[in-house]
Design a protein around this motif. Structure first.
Motif, PDB file in Angstrom:
ATOM      1  N   GLU A 159      39.064 137.684 -21.323  1.00  0.00           N
ATOM      2  CA  GLU A 159      39.509 136.830 -22.431  1.00  0.00           C
ATOM      3  C   GLU A 159      40.732 136.010 -22.036  1.00  0.00           C
ATOM      4  O   GLU A 159      40.845 134.831 -22.399  1.00  0.00           O
ATOM      5  N   ARG A 172      41.572 135.050 -18.969  1.00  0.00           N
ATOM      6  CA  ARG A 172      41.137 134.011 -18.032  1.00  0.00           C
ATOM      7  C   ARG A 172      40.444 132.867 -18.766  1.00  0.00           C
ATOM      8  O   ARG A 172      40.679 131.680 -18.488  1.00  0.00           O
ATOM      9  N   ARG A 173      39.568 133.195 -19.706  1.00  0.00           N
ATOM     10  CA  ARG A 173      38.823 132.150 -20.405  1.00  0.00           C
ATOM     11  C   ARG A 173      39.722 131.324 -21.322  1.00  0.00           C
ATOM     12  O   ARG A 173      39.504 130.118 -21.489  1.00  0.00           O
ATOM     13  N   ASP A 174      40.731 131.948 -21.893  1.00  0.00           N
ATOM     14  CA  ASP A 174      41.677 131.194 -22.705  1.00  0.00           C
ATOM     15  C   ASP A 174      42.423 130.174 -21.853  1.00  0.00           C
ATOM     16  O   ASP A 174      42.542 129.003 -22.230  1.00  0.00           O
ATOM     17  N   HIS A 185      41.385 128.962 -19.123  1.00  0.00           N
ATOM     18  CA  HIS A 185      40.396 127.992 -18.650  1.00  0.00           C
ATOM     19  C   HIS A 185      40.133 126.914 -19.708  1.00  0.00           C
ATOM     20  O   HIS A 185      39.973 125.738 -19.373  1.00  0.00           O
ATOM     21  N   MET A 186      40.084 127.320 -20.970  1.00  0.00           N
ATOM     22  CA  MET A 186      39.785 126.361 -22.037  1.00  0.00           C
ATOM     23  C   MET A 186      40.939 125.409 -22.321  1.00  0.00           C
ATOM     24  O   MET A 186      40.733 124.313 -22.843  1.00  0.00           O
ATOM     25  N   TYR A 208      33.318 128.700 -22.456  1.00  0.00           N
ATOM     26  CA  TYR A 208      34.750 128.567 -22.219  1.00  0.00           C
ATOM     27  C   TYR A 208      35.088 127.276 -21.470  1.00  0.00           C
ATOM     28  O   TYR A 208      36.126 127.172 -20.828  1.00  0.00           O
ATOM     29  N   ASP A 241      43.467 129.886 -13.266  1.00  0.00           N
ATOM     30  CA  ASP A 241      43.342 130.605 -14.533  1.00  0.00           C
ATOM     31  C   ASP A 241      43.127 132.091 -14.279  1.00  0.00           C
ATOM     32  O   ASP A 241      43.705 132.947 -14.946  1.00  0.00           O
ATOM     33  N   ASP A 296      33.209 127.608 -10.800  1.00  0.00           N
ATOM     34  CA  ASP A 296      33.356 128.751 -11.685  1.00  0.00           C
ATOM     35  C   ASP A 296      33.472 129.994 -10.816  1.00  0.00           C
ATOM     36  O   ASP A 296      33.267 129.922  -9.593  1.00  0.00           O
ATOM     37  N   GLU A 325      33.465 136.739 -12.771  1.00  0.00           N
ATOM     38  CA  GLU A 325      34.653 137.335 -13.386  1.00  0.00           C
ATOM     39  C   GLU A 325      34.874 138.790 -12.998  1.00  0.00           C
ATOM     40  O   GLU A 325      35.950 139.340 -13.271  1.00  0.00           O
TER      41      GLU A 325
END
Length: 399
Positions: free
Chosen positions: A15, A17-19, A21-22, A88, A102, A367, A370
């Protein structure tokens, strides 16, 4: 292997990392990113400092005196439009985390969380260094952080950094003792002639012809002036001149990059650019100016600490999955930290070819698998625990 305490935080790790990333940010303008990092570290109860505009440093002090270990992550993204169709996907137009920073940020935050639970066992300190502007050099974020005292109070003894790496499959760790990444420099050459009508070249001093000759001549530096057993690159990436097809211009500009893994080679290339340009300018009756910009230094991994990281990686991914990688001619300003203190910058494989996650760094389709985040986090944690848990922070004789 991955410990239960790291595995138990996998959802949070992804979560994070994806935050990041976004919501990518570039250069030193990492205001949201830095604020999130700062708040996370403060919530853990760490001492937190801000420096180099948006750099963040968290300090974890162990229960006993000892060495200070620095763990470093870069936080910045690239000016690139993401083309991945994922939940994301970047929400910032023309900005993307296409190099894994990220993931670097997320791994180091989670490592700080895990290591905080071991604070009473640590004989020494950990500095969690979150650096801005690795991609945009110069000026880059490492040198300003050094100038503002990131290696002091407490003084750093060892420095370690990770780069997620899509040239390696997830599950592997890449190491290289000694010179691993190149000094990456820039040059700009301006040739000044005498412009005029394209039909009357004898009345002119043509900088375009001189530039064409110079571009070819510069390639002889690597092929004829550098020992073939040494590594070097000279690439011209930009040529600019003229305004119309029938006008001989006043100026021609050439811009390029040079890469080397040895300081003597680096200086030889610089001297040869000057010598060749001077000679061709005389031959073509034009004037010239040369501007050199030194970029990142050669990234040099400490030999003993590289062996130590190898032993740690064996425990995390198994000996057969620890790869001694060749050097790369890419640049990395982690090199400036490693000029000041011994340490290691190493690679954690992040590709998964079966899933199609194999695009190169700086691609709009980049990408990562993960699961690589778990490996990187575990590496951070194990390095600290092996150096600072119930010992004086020195390398054991076995390493």
């Amino acid at each position: 292997m991955i410990s239960h305490e790291v595995l138990s935080h996998k959802k949070e790790l992804v979560e994070l990392r994806r935050d990041f990333h976004m919501y990518p940010e570039v250069g030193f303008e990492l205001h949201r990113t830095a604020q999130k990092v700062q708040e996370y570290l403060e919530n853990l109860g760490l001492e937190v400092k801000r420096m180099a505009k948006t750099g963040v440093v968290g300090i974890l002090r162990g229960s006993k005196a000892g060495k200070t270990i620095m763990l470093r992550a870069d936080m910045d993204a690239l000016n690139l439009q993401e083309l991945n169709d994922v939940p994301y996907r970047s929400k910032a137009d023309g900005v993307m985390h296409a190099c894994g920073h990220d993931g670097h940020t997320a791994m180091l935050l989670l490592a700080a969380k895990v290591l905080k639970d071991h604070q009473s066992e640590l004989c020494g300190n950990v500095k969690f260094v979150f650096q801005p502007s690795e991609e945009k050099f110069p000026p880059g974020g490492a040198l300003p952080m050094i100038e503002e005292g990131v290696l002091e109070d407490p003084r750093v003894d060892y420095a370690f950094g990770i780069h997620l790496w899509n040239s390696l499959e997830c599950g592997k760790v890449g190491l290289r003792p000694g010179a691993m990444m190149a000094a990456a420099d820039e040059f700009r050459i301006v040739l000044k002639g005498k412009g005029g009508h394209g039909a009357l070249p004898h009345q002119c001093k043509d900088p375009v012809v001189a530039a064409a000759q110079l571009i070819l001549a510069l390639q002889t530096i690597v092929s004829r002036k550098i020992d073939p057993l040494q590594n070097a690159v000279l690439s011209v990436g930009k040529i600019q001149s003229g305004s119309a097809f029938n006008i001989i211009p006043e100026y021609a500009t050439i811009e390029g990059t040079t890469r080397s893994l040895d300081e003597t080679v680096r200086q030889t290339i610089k001297q040869e650019i000057q010598r060749i340009t001077h000679g061709l300018a005389i031959a073509n009756d034009v004037d010239f100016e040369i501007e050199h910009k030194e970029g990142t230094a050669v990234l040099h991994n400490d030999e003993a600490l590289s062996q130590f990281v190898f032993e740690v990686a064996k425990d995390v991914v198994g000996e057969k999955n620890v790869i001694f990688v060749p050097p790369t001619m890419g640049g990395e300003d982690m090199s400036f930290f490693l000029q000041k203190v011994p340490g290691v910058f190493y690679l954690v494989g992040s590709a998964n070819t079966e899933k199609g996650i194999d695009k190169p760094h700086h691609s709009p389709y980049f990408d990562i698998d993960e699961n690589s985040l778990l490996i990187g986090t575990q590496m951070h944690v194990e390095i600290v625990l092996k150096l600072l848990r119930e010992q004086d922070g020195s390398l054991s004789k076995d390493n």
